[in-house]
Enzyme design. Structure first.
Site, PDB file in Angstrom:
ATOM      1  N   SER A 142      30.771 -97.022 -32.317  1.00  0.00           N
ATOM      2  CA  SER A 142      30.577 -98.460 -32.113  1.00  0.00           C
ATOM      3  C   SER A 142      31.750 -99.276 -32.644  1.00  0.00           C
ATOM      4  O   SER A 142      32.351 -98.934 -33.669  1.00  0.00           O
ATOM      5  CB  SER A 142      29.301 -98.880 -32.845  1.00  0.00           C
ATOM      6  N   GLU A 144      31.321-101.841 -34.193  1.00  0.00           N
ATOM      7  CA  GLU A 144      30.904-102.274 -35.536  1.00  0.00           C
ATOM      8  C   GLU A 144      31.656-101.501 -36.619  1.00  0.00           C
ATOM      9  O   GLU A 144      31.771-101.974 -37.751  1.00  0.00           O
ATOM     10  CB  GLU A 144      29.401-102.059 -35.715  1.00  0.00           C
ATOM     11  N   TYR A 165      24.360 -99.796 -40.901  1.00  0.00           N
ATOM     12  CA  TYR A 165      24.497 -99.229 -39.546  1.00  0.00           C
ATOM     13  C   TYR A 165      25.940 -98.806 -39.294  1.00  0.00           C
ATOM     14  O   TYR A 165      26.220 -97.682 -38.862  1.00  0.00           O
ATOM     15  CB  TYR A 165      24.053-100.274 -38.507  1.00  0.00           C
TER      16      TYR A 165
HETATM   17  P1  NAP Z   1      18.933 -99.003 -27.870  1.00  0.00           P
HETATM   18  O1  NAP Z   1      18.575 -99.716 -26.615  1.00  0.00           O
HETATM   19  O2  NAP Z   1      18.495 -99.540 -29.182  1.00  0.00           O
HETATM   20  O3  NAP Z   1      18.396 -97.495 -27.706  1.00  0.00           O
HETATM   21  C1  NAP Z   1      18.359 -96.616 -28.805  1.00  0.00           C
HETATM   22  C2  NAP Z   1      17.682 -95.334 -28.365  1.00  0.00           C
HETATM   23  O4  NAP Z   1      17.599 -94.463 -29.518  1.00  0.00           O
HETATM   24  C3  NAP Z   1      16.235 -95.536 -27.872  1.00  0.00           C
HETATM   25  O5  NAP Z   1      15.990 -94.590 -26.861  1.00  0.00           O
HETATM   26  C4  NAP Z   1      15.427 -95.211 -29.109  1.00  0.00           C
HETATM   27  O6  NAP Z   1      14.109 -94.794 -28.829  1.00  0.00           O
HETATM   28  C5  NAP Z   1      16.244 -94.049 -29.645  1.00  0.00           C
HETATM   29  N1  NAP Z   1      15.954 -93.746 -31.038  1.00  0.00           N
HETATM   30  C6  NAP Z   1      15.891 -94.589 -32.089  1.00  0.00           C
HETATM   31  N2  NAP Z   1      15.595 -93.908 -33.216  1.00  0.00           N
HETATM   32  C7  NAP Z   1      15.443 -92.618 -32.860  1.00  0.00           C
HETATM   33  C8  NAP Z   1      15.111 -91.429 -33.548  1.00  0.00           C
HETATM   34  N3  NAP Z   1      14.836 -91.435 -34.861  1.00  0.00           N
HETATM   35  N4  NAP Z   1      15.052 -90.251 -32.855  1.00  0.00           N
HETATM   36  C9  NAP Z   1      15.284 -90.243 -31.530  1.00  0.00           C
HETATM   37  N5  NAP Z   1      15.587 -91.347 -30.807  1.00  0.00           N
HETATM   38  C10 NAP Z   1      15.672 -92.501 -31.471  1.00  0.00           C
HETATM   39  O7  NAP Z   1      20.505 -98.812 -27.972  1.00  0.00           O
HETATM   40  P2  NAP Z   1      21.631 -98.860 -26.813  1.00  0.00           P
HETATM   41  O8  NAP Z   1      22.141-100.244 -26.724  1.00  0.00           O
HETATM   42  O9  NAP Z   1      21.116 -98.162 -25.613  1.00  0.00           O
HETATM   43  O10 NAP Z   1      22.790 -98.005 -27.510  1.00  0.00           O
HETATM   44  C11 NAP Z   1      22.883 -96.590 -27.319  1.00  0.00           C
HETATM   45  C12 NAP Z   1      23.741 -95.995 -28.429  1.00  0.00           C
HETATM   46  O11 NAP Z   1      25.036 -96.599 -28.401  1.00  0.00           O
HETATM   47  C13 NAP Z   1      23.223 -96.234 -29.839  1.00  0.00           C
HETATM   48  O12 NAP Z   1      23.607 -95.129 -30.626  1.00  0.00           O
HETATM   49  C14 NAP Z   1      23.975 -97.471 -30.306  1.00  0.00           C
HETATM   50  O13 NAP Z   1      24.053 -97.497 -31.716  1.00  0.00           O
HETATM   51  C15 NAP Z   1      25.315 -97.234 -29.647  1.00  0.00           C
HETATM   52  N6  NAP Z   1      26.111 -98.428 -29.313  1.00  0.00           N
HETATM   53  C16 NAP Z   1      25.564 -99.439 -28.584  1.00  0.00           C
HETATM   54  C17 NAP Z   1      26.352-100.518 -28.226  1.00  0.00           C
HETATM   55  C18 NAP Z   1      25.807-101.664 -27.408  1.00  0.00           C
HETATM   56  O14 NAP Z   1      26.445-102.731 -27.392  1.00  0.00           O
HETATM   57  N7  NAP Z   1      24.692-101.491 -26.706  1.00  0.00           N
HETATM   58  C19 NAP Z   1      27.705-100.551 -28.605  1.00  0.00           C
HETATM   59  C20 NAP Z   1      28.214 -99.490 -29.334  1.00  0.00           C
HETATM   60  C21 NAP Z   1      27.415 -98.421 -29.672  1.00  0.00           C
HETATM   61  P3  NAP Z   1      12.896 -95.867 -28.641  1.00  0.00           P
HETATM   62  O15 NAP Z   1      13.042 -96.389 -27.235  1.00  0.00           O
HETATM   63  O16 NAP Z   1      11.692 -95.038 -28.848  1.00  0.00           O
HETATM   64  O17 NAP Z   1      13.093 -96.930 -29.673  1.00  0.00           O
HETATM   65  N1  GDD Z   2      20.542-110.234 -33.137  1.00  0.00           N
HETATM   66  C1  GDD Z   2      20.866-111.514 -33.386  1.00  0.00           C
HETATM   67  N2  GDD Z   2      19.883-112.445 -33.426  1.00  0.00           N
HETATM   68  N3  GDD Z   2      22.178-111.807 -33.567  1.00  0.00           N
HETATM   69  C2  GDD Z   2      22.481-113.119 -33.785  1.00  0.00           C
HETATM   70  C3  GDD Z   2      21.514-114.114 -33.821  1.00  0.00           C
HETATM   71  C4  GDD Z   2      20.139-113.767 -33.646  1.00  0.00           C
HETATM   72  O1  GDD Z   2      19.236-114.589 -33.688  1.00  0.00           O
HETATM   73  N4  GDD Z   2      22.142-115.306 -34.025  1.00  0.00           N
HETATM   74  C5  GDD Z   2      23.443-115.060 -34.116  1.00  0.00           C
HETATM   75  N5  GDD Z   2      23.668-113.720 -33.979  1.00  0.00           N
HETATM   76  C6  GDD Z   2      24.980-113.058 -34.084  1.00  0.00           C
HETATM   77  C7  GDD Z   2      25.009-111.900 -35.066  1.00  0.00           C
HETATM   78  O2  GDD Z   2      25.146-112.369 -36.413  1.00  0.00           O
HETATM   79  C8  GDD Z   2      26.244-111.139 -34.576  1.00  0.00           C
HETATM   80  O3  GDD Z   2      27.401-111.692 -35.136  1.00  0.00           O
HETATM   81  C9  GDD Z   2      26.236-111.414 -33.069  1.00  0.00           C
HETATM   82  O4  GDD Z   2      25.301-112.486 -32.834  1.00  0.00           O
HETATM   83  C10 GDD Z   2      25.820-110.218 -32.226  1.00  0.00           C
HETATM   84  O5  GDD Z   2      24.604-109.712 -32.746  1.00  0.00           O
HETATM   85  P1  GDD Z   2      23.755-108.582 -31.953  1.00  0.00           P
HETATM   86  O6  GDD Z   2      23.500-109.017 -30.564  1.00  0.00           O
HETATM   87  O7  GDD Z   2      22.586-108.241 -32.809  1.00  0.00           O
HETATM   88  O8  GDD Z   2      24.778-107.363 -31.819  1.00  0.00           O
HETATM   89  P2  GDD Z   2      25.753-106.682 -32.888  1.00  0.00           P
HETATM   90  O9  GDD Z   2      27.152-107.025 -32.476  1.00  0.00           O
HETATM   91  O10 GDD Z   2      25.351-106.953 -34.278  1.00  0.00           O
HETATM   92  O11 GDD Z   2      25.466-105.129 -32.623  1.00  0.00           O
HETATM   93  C11 GDD Z   2      25.395-104.636 -31.282  1.00  0.00           C
HETATM   94  O12 GDD Z   2      26.673-104.229 -30.854  1.00  0.00           O
HETATM   95  C12 GDD Z   2      27.257-103.161 -31.607  1.00  0.00           C
HETATM   96  C13 GDD Z   2      28.654-102.908 -31.009  1.00  0.00           C
HETATM   97  O13 GDD Z   2      29.578-103.787 -31.584  1.00  0.00           O
HETATM   98  C14 GDD Z   2      24.411-103.449 -31.294  1.00  0.00           C
HETATM   99  O14 GDD Z   2      24.191-103.049 -29.973  1.00  0.00           O
HETATM  100  C15 GDD Z   2      24.973-102.272 -32.067  1.00  0.00           C
HETATM  101  O15 GDD Z   2      24.108-101.143 -31.896  1.00  0.00           O
HETATM  102  C16 GDD Z   2      26.353-101.955 -31.500  1.00  0.00           C
HETATM  103  O16 GDD Z   2      26.927-100.847 -32.188  1.00  0.00           O
END
Ligand code: NAP
Ligand code: GDD
Length: 356
Positions: A142, A144, A165
């Site tokens: 990520s 992050e 995280y």
């Molecule tokens: P998500 O929608 O939160 O999906 C997470 C998945 O992991 C869900 O299927 C969840 O199952 C499963 N999970 C959670 N805890 C688990 C456990 N203990 N054992 C097995 N499965 C578990 O996340 P996403 O956005 O699809 O992201 C996919 C991956 O990419 C994650 O590793 C995330 O950290 C990473 N990532 C995401 C982003 C982004 O912007 N979306 C960016 C960078 C990296 P349930 O449905 O049962 O909760």
């Molecule tokens: N969730 C959330 N809720 N975020 C908020 C809010 C709120 O009400 N208000 C402001 N934010 C700001 C957060 O402080 C952060 O700076 C930004 O919006 C994005 O927050 P999220 O959408 O929760 O995403 P993230 O960037 O913290 O994390 C997501 O992206 C990562 C990749 O950079 C997640 O998908 C992570 O799993 C992923 O790794």
């Protein structure tokens, strides 16, 4: 691999986190390319496979290529059993407690799932390959992990994680690098910047905004409570990003890649864009609530994906404006359905996104 009737081999993929946003898009992508797809699903007291509804088929039917296995990334024995049953050629490790704010509340569990969970899977893969299986693994890293590092961030930028995280994802990244070097495993770390969609979880800021503003537009709610509006993110479309995961595993050598659009916007710019799609003035409806602030924030993410562009031939297809529009249109339709049901006297469950 399994034999098809015509003698060609069907590739098998195993996805941890298949029920999540990325897992569902990746499963669709792999099925469309002829793969047999296995996914690990957590047991829950309610259905958690909603995102797979479009591709789910009764396993009793002939020729079904999607197979679900109960398991958990914190349960090593079940992971090993699933590897034995699924016999994958490719593994995509997407399972995670993926909410940054929640990781401050559930730090130990987040580390167990994100860091140690990856280690558990790597140990299982190590033994699986030692038993003679050839397998390639994608690790979901990520942006992050860059945390406080100055933008633009690329593969050479030093990590500076700012949450449990992010620190857990850094550990998982280095476990993966170590297993690649120590045991010559084919492992790729994808360092993906934020990617969103109409399937994004409703507690992430983009979806919280599009859901909230669409409901405000139709008079279903009055206010939207948010945290830090100044944070900047590099937001792309999830469907584009799962293709990059697959491309990494098709290369001759394993490597690590940043996947990003190279364009960064603040949360308030996202609000501007979503509001202009709806003809709303968000400043009349959005209230700041400190409960959504993080003890340590990541202020500015903007990725440099030159390596992925050059080596994988990958580029994002959906622009920021198109992404916001498609999410708003989807959530406006959901709000319309809610209005229709309410008018017909049905009680519609409040999913409480604004509480998280
Ligand atoms: P998500 O929608 O939160 O999906 C997470 C998945 O992991 C869900 O299927 C969840 O199952 C499963 N999970 C959670 N805890 C688990 C456990 N203990 N054992 C097995 N499965 C578990 O996340 P996403 O956005 O699809 O992201 C996919 C991956 O990419 C994650 O590793 C995330 O950290 C990473 N990532 C995401 C982003 C982004 O912007 N979306 C960016 C960078 C990296 P349930 O449905 O049962 O909760
Ligand atoms: N969730 C959330 N809720 N975020 C908020 C809010 C709120 O009400 N208000 C402001 N934010 C700001 C957060 O402080 C952060 O700076 C930004 O919006 C994005 O927050 P999220 O959408 O929760 O995403 P993230 O960037 O913290 O994390 C997501 O992206 C990562 C990749 O950079 C997640 O998908 C992570 O799993 C992923 O790794």
């Amino acid at each position: 691999m399994t034999e098809q009737g015509n003698g060609t081999r069907v590739r098998r993929a195993l996805i941890t986190g298949i029920t999540g946003q990325d897992g569902s898009f990746l499963a669709e992508f792999l099925l469309s390319r002829g793969y047999e797809v296995h996914g690990i699903v957590r047991r829950a007291s309610t259905f958690n496979t909603e995102r797979l509804d479009a591709i789910y088929a009764d396993p009793h039917n002939h020729g079904v290529r999607l197979r679900l296995h109960y398991g958990d990334i914190t349960d090593g024995a079940a992971l090993r059993r699933t590897l034995d049953q699924a016999q994958p050629d490719e593994i995509y490790n997407l399972a995670a407690q993926s909410h940054v704010r929640v990781s401050f509340d559930q730090a130990e569990y987040t580390a167990d799932a994100v860091a140690t969970g990856t280690l558990r899977l790597l140990e299982a893969v190590r033994d699986y390959t030692a038993a003679g299986h050839a397998v390639r693994l994608y690790q979901a890293g990520s942006s992050e992990m860059y945390g406080a590092a100055a933008p633009p961030q690329n593969e050479k930028t030093a990590f500076y994680p700012r949450s449990p995280y992010a620190a857990s994802k850094v550990a998982a990244h280095w476990y993966a690098v170590n297993y690649r070097e120590a045991y010559k495993l084919f492992i790729c770390n994808g360092i993906l910047f934020n990617h969103e969609s109409e399937r994004r979880g409703e507690t992430f800021v983009t979806r919280k905004i599009t859901r909230g503003l669409a409901r405000i537009k139709l008079g279903l709610q009055e206010k939207l409570y948010l945290g830090n509006l100044n944070a900047r993110r590099d937001w792309g479309y999830a469907k584009d990003y799962v293709e990059a995961m697959w491309l990494m595993l098709q290369q001759a050598e394993p490597d690590d890649y940043v996947v990003a659009t190279g364009e960064s916007h603040s949360v308030s710019e996202f609000l501007d864009q979503a509001s202009s799609c709806l003809g709303l003035d968000w400043k009349k409806h959005v209230k700041e609530d400190p409960r959504y602030l993080r003890p340590t924030e990541v202020d500015f993410l903007c990725g440099d994906a030159s390596k992925a562009r050059m080596k994988l031939g990958w580029a994002p297809k959906v622009s920021f404006e198109q992404l916001v529009k498609l999410m708003v249109e989807h959530d406006l339709e959901l709000a319309r359905q809610e209005t229709t049901l309410t008018k017909a006297g049905h009680q519609v469950a409040q999913r409480g996104a604004s509480q998280r």
